[in-house]
Every structure is written in structure tokens, then in C-alpha cells.
Design a protein around this motif. Structure first.
Motif, PDB file in Angstrom:
ATOM      1  N   PHE A  64       0.768  -4.766  13.302  1.00 51.12           N
ATOM      2  CA  PHE A  64       1.397  -6.009  12.868  1.00 51.12           C
ATOM      3  C   PHE A  64       0.500  -6.872  11.981  1.00 51.12           C
ATOM      4  CE2 PHE A  64       4.258  -5.112  16.499  1.00 51.12           C
ATOM      5  CZ  PHE A  64       5.438  -5.086  15.773  1.00 51.12           C
ATOM      6  N   ILE A  65      -0.809  -6.608  11.956  1.00 47.88           N
ATOM      7  CA  ILE A  65      -1.679  -7.433  11.101  1.00 47.88           C
ATOM      8  C   ILE A  65      -2.045  -6.751   9.782  1.00 47.88           C
ATOM      9  CG2 ILE A  65      -2.640  -8.737  13.030  1.00 47.88           C
ATOM     10  CD1 ILE A  65      -5.197  -7.102  12.768  1.00 47.88           C
ATOM     11  N   THR A  66      -1.726  -5.478   9.626  1.00 52.60           N
ATOM     12  CA  THR A  66      -2.007  -4.789   8.365  1.00 52.60           C
ATOM     13  C   THR A  66      -0.712  -4.598   7.584  1.00 52.60           C
ATOM     14  OG1 THR A  66      -1.784  -2.604   9.397  1.00 52.60           O
ATOM     15  CG2 THR A  66      -3.995  -3.546   9.289  1.00 52.60           C
ATOM     16  N   LYS A  67      -0.861  -4.507   6.271  1.00 53.39           N
ATOM     17  CA  LYS A  67       0.311  -4.249   5.433  1.00 53.39           C
ATOM     18  C   LYS A  67       0.725  -2.795   5.588  1.00 53.39           C
ATOM     19  CE  LYS A  67       1.151  -6.179   1.568  1.00 53.39           C
ATOM     20  NZ  LYS A  67       2.212  -7.107   1.667  1.00 53.39           N
ATOM     21  N   GLN A  68       2.020  -2.576   5.631  1.00 51.51           N
ATOM     22  CA  GLN A  68       2.570  -1.230   5.813  1.00 51.51           C
ATOM     23  C   GLN A  68       3.099  -0.701   4.488  1.00 51.51           C
ATOM     24  OE1 GLN A  68       2.475   0.091   9.056  1.00 51.51           O
ATOM     25  NE2 GLN A  68       1.302  -1.783   9.319  1.00 51.51           N
ATOM     26  N   PRO A  69       3.031   0.608   4.275  1.00 49.79           N
ATOM     27  CA  PRO A  69       3.655   1.165   3.068  1.00 49.79           C
ATOM     28  C   PRO A  69       5.171   1.035   3.163  1.00 49.79           C
ATOM     29  CG  PRO A  69       2.803   2.916   4.468  1.00 49.79           C
ATOM     30  CD  PRO A  69       2.385   1.619   5.083  1.00 49.79           C
ATOM     31  N   ALA A  70       5.807   1.095   2.026  1.00 51.96           N
ATOM     32  CA  ALA A  70       7.271   1.016   2.004  1.00 51.96           C
ATOM     33  C   ALA A  70       7.844   2.180   2.803  1.00 51.96           C
ATOM     34  CB  ALA A  70       7.777   1.049   0.577  1.00 51.96           C
ATOM     35  N   GLN A  71       8.872   1.893   3.571  1.00 50.87           N
ATOM     36  CA  GLN A  71       9.505   2.938   4.375  1.00 50.87           C
ATOM     37  C   GLN A  71      10.333   3.851   3.478  1.00 50.87           C
ATOM     38  OE1 GLN A  71       8.892   3.381   7.643  1.00 50.87           O
ATOM     39  NE2 GLN A  71       7.489   1.662   7.433  1.00 50.87           N
ATOM     40  N   ALA A  72      10.375   5.111   3.832  1.00 48.21           N
ATOM     41  CA  ALA A  72      11.170   6.078   3.070  1.00 48.21           C
ATOM     42  C   ALA A  72      12.642   5.701   3.176  1.00 48.21           C
ATOM     43  CB  ALA A  72      10.944   7.480   3.608  1.00 48.21           C
ATOM     44  N   PRO A  74       0.836  -1.217   0.000  1.00 42.68           N
ATOM     45  CA  PRO A  74       0.000   0.000   0.000  1.00 42.68           C
ATOM     46  C   PRO A  74       0.864   1.258   0.000  1.00 42.68           C
ATOM     47  CG  PRO A  74      -0.030  -1.054   2.156  1.00 42.68           C
ATOM     48  CD  PRO A  74       0.742  -1.961   1.244  1.00 42.68           C
ATOM     49  N   THR A  75       0.255   2.345  -0.425  1.00 41.28           N
ATOM     50  CA  THR A  75       0.974   3.627  -0.446  1.00 41.28           C
ATOM     51  C   THR A  75       0.707   4.433   0.818  1.00 41.28           C
ATOM     52  OG1 THR A  75      -0.856   4.668  -1.631  1.00 41.28           O
ATOM     53  CG2 THR A  75       0.959   3.781  -2.959  1.00 41.28           C
ATOM     54  N   ARG A  76      -0.304   4.028   1.586  1.00 44.68           N
ATOM     55  CA  ARG A  76      -0.655   4.732   2.824  1.00 44.68           C
ATOM     56  C   ARG A  76      -0.890   3.715   3.929  1.00 44.68           C
ATOM     57  NH1 ARG A  76      -3.427  10.128   1.853  1.00 44.68           N
ATOM     58  NH2 ARG A  76      -3.632   9.871   4.060  1.00 44.68           N
ATOM     59  N   TYR A  77      -0.843   4.206   5.169  1.00 46.97           N
ATOM     60  CA  TYR A  77      -1.162   3.353   6.307  1.00 46.97           C
ATOM     61  C   TYR A  77      -2.667   3.086   6.335  1.00 46.97           C
ATOM     62  CZ  TYR A  77       3.500   3.865   8.235  1.00 46.97           C
ATOM     63  OH  TYR A  77       4.846   3.806   8.417  1.00 46.97           O
ATOM     64  N   HIS A  78      -3.037   1.971   6.947  1.00 46.25           N
ATOM     65  CA  HIS A  78      -4.438   1.597   7.084  1.00 46.25           C
ATOM     66  C   HIS A  78      -5.181   2.707   7.849  1.00 46.25           C
ATOM     67  CE1 HIS A  78      -7.959  -0.668   8.385  1.00 46.25           C
ATOM     68  NE2 HIS A  78      -7.692  -1.485   7.381  1.00 46.25           N
ATOM     69  N   PRO A  79      -6.409   3.071   7.423  1.00 37.93           N
ATOM     70  CA  PRO A  79      -7.146   4.156   8.097  1.00 37.93           C
ATOM     71  C   PRO A  79      -7.346   3.917   9.596  1.00 37.93           C
ATOM     72  CG  PRO A  79      -8.210   3.579   6.029  1.00 37.93           C
ATOM     73  CD  PRO A  79      -7.120   2.577   6.248  1.00 37.93           C
ATOM     74  N   LEU A  80      -7.539   2.670  10.013  1.00 36.24           N
ATOM     75  CA  LEU A  80      -7.677   2.392  11.444  1.00 36.24           C
ATOM     76  C   LEU A  80      -6.395   2.726  12.181  1.00 36.24           C
ATOM     77  CD1 LEU A  80      -9.249   1.334  13.867  1.00 36.24           C
ATOM     78  CD2 LEU A  80      -8.568  -0.985  13.203  1.00 36.24           C
TER      79      LEU A  80
END
Length: 106
Positions: free
Chosen positions: A59-67, A4-10
Motif C-alpha cells: 500500500f505504500i509503493t506505487k503499483q504497475p498498471a494492472q493487465a 512503474p512497469t514492475r513491482y517494487h523489488p522488496l
């Protein structure tokens, strides 16, 4: 599944809720004892639940790539700084619980 390009809204919501609760609890603790301790303790208890939920969601959601800073050392320091902030928050909450327990405020 793509990154993903953004963090999960939750996770974003929990982040800002954490900020607001920390500011509220900090403001109450700095009021020189003029605020009810029960409100400060309630904020701390809610903050603990929010932080635990936040950690689980992280830890259960996909994270965007770190800068990428272009420096491997800085990239690693950035990662460890985030873990350190989580650790510091849990440490402060734990110390508050221990103080409240010692003062028989529970």
C-alpha cells in the motif's frame, strides 16, 4: 511520477518469501505429525510478520498498471481474487494461532 512497469523489488522478495514459508509450513503439516510442531509454529509466526510487512509495502509503493483483460467483470474479479488470497492467508494464520493457544502451545 509515472507508473512503474514492475513491482517494487522488496514486494517481489516478500512475495517469494511468503511462497517459501507457506510451502515449508504446509510440508511440515502434511508430514503426519512426524515433524516438530515448534518449527511449524515458527514458520507460521514468521509468515504472519512477512504478510503484514508485505501488505504495508503493497500500500505504500506505487503499483504497475494492472493487465486489462478487455472485460470489466474479469478485471474486477481479478482484483477481488487478490484481496481474497490475502484474506485467506490471514485467516489460516489466525486459525493456527487459535489452535496453538487452545492447545497451550504458546
Amino acid at each position: 511520477m509515472k507508473t512503474p512497469t514492475r513491482y517494487h523489488p522488496l514486494l517481489v522478495t516478500l512475495h517469494w518469501l511468503t511462497v517459501l514459508l507457506m510451502l515449508g509450513a504446509g510440508f511440515l503439516s502434511e508430514s503426519g505429525g512426524n515433524s516438530p510442531i515448534n518449527i511449524h509454529m515458527m514458520l507460521g509466526s514468521i509468515l504472519l510478520m512477512v504478510m503484514i510487512t508485505r501488505l504495508i509495502v503493497r500500500f505504500i509503493t506505487k503499483q504497475p498498471a494492472q493487465a486489462d483483460t478487455g472485460n470489466a467483470l474479469f478485471n474486477k474479479l481479478c482484483e477481488w481474487m487478490h484481496y481474497g488470497l490475502y484474506l485467506a492467508a490471514f485467516f489460516i494464520l489466525g486459525m493456527g494461532a487459535l489452535i496453538a493457544n487452545k492447545r497451550n502451545l504458546f
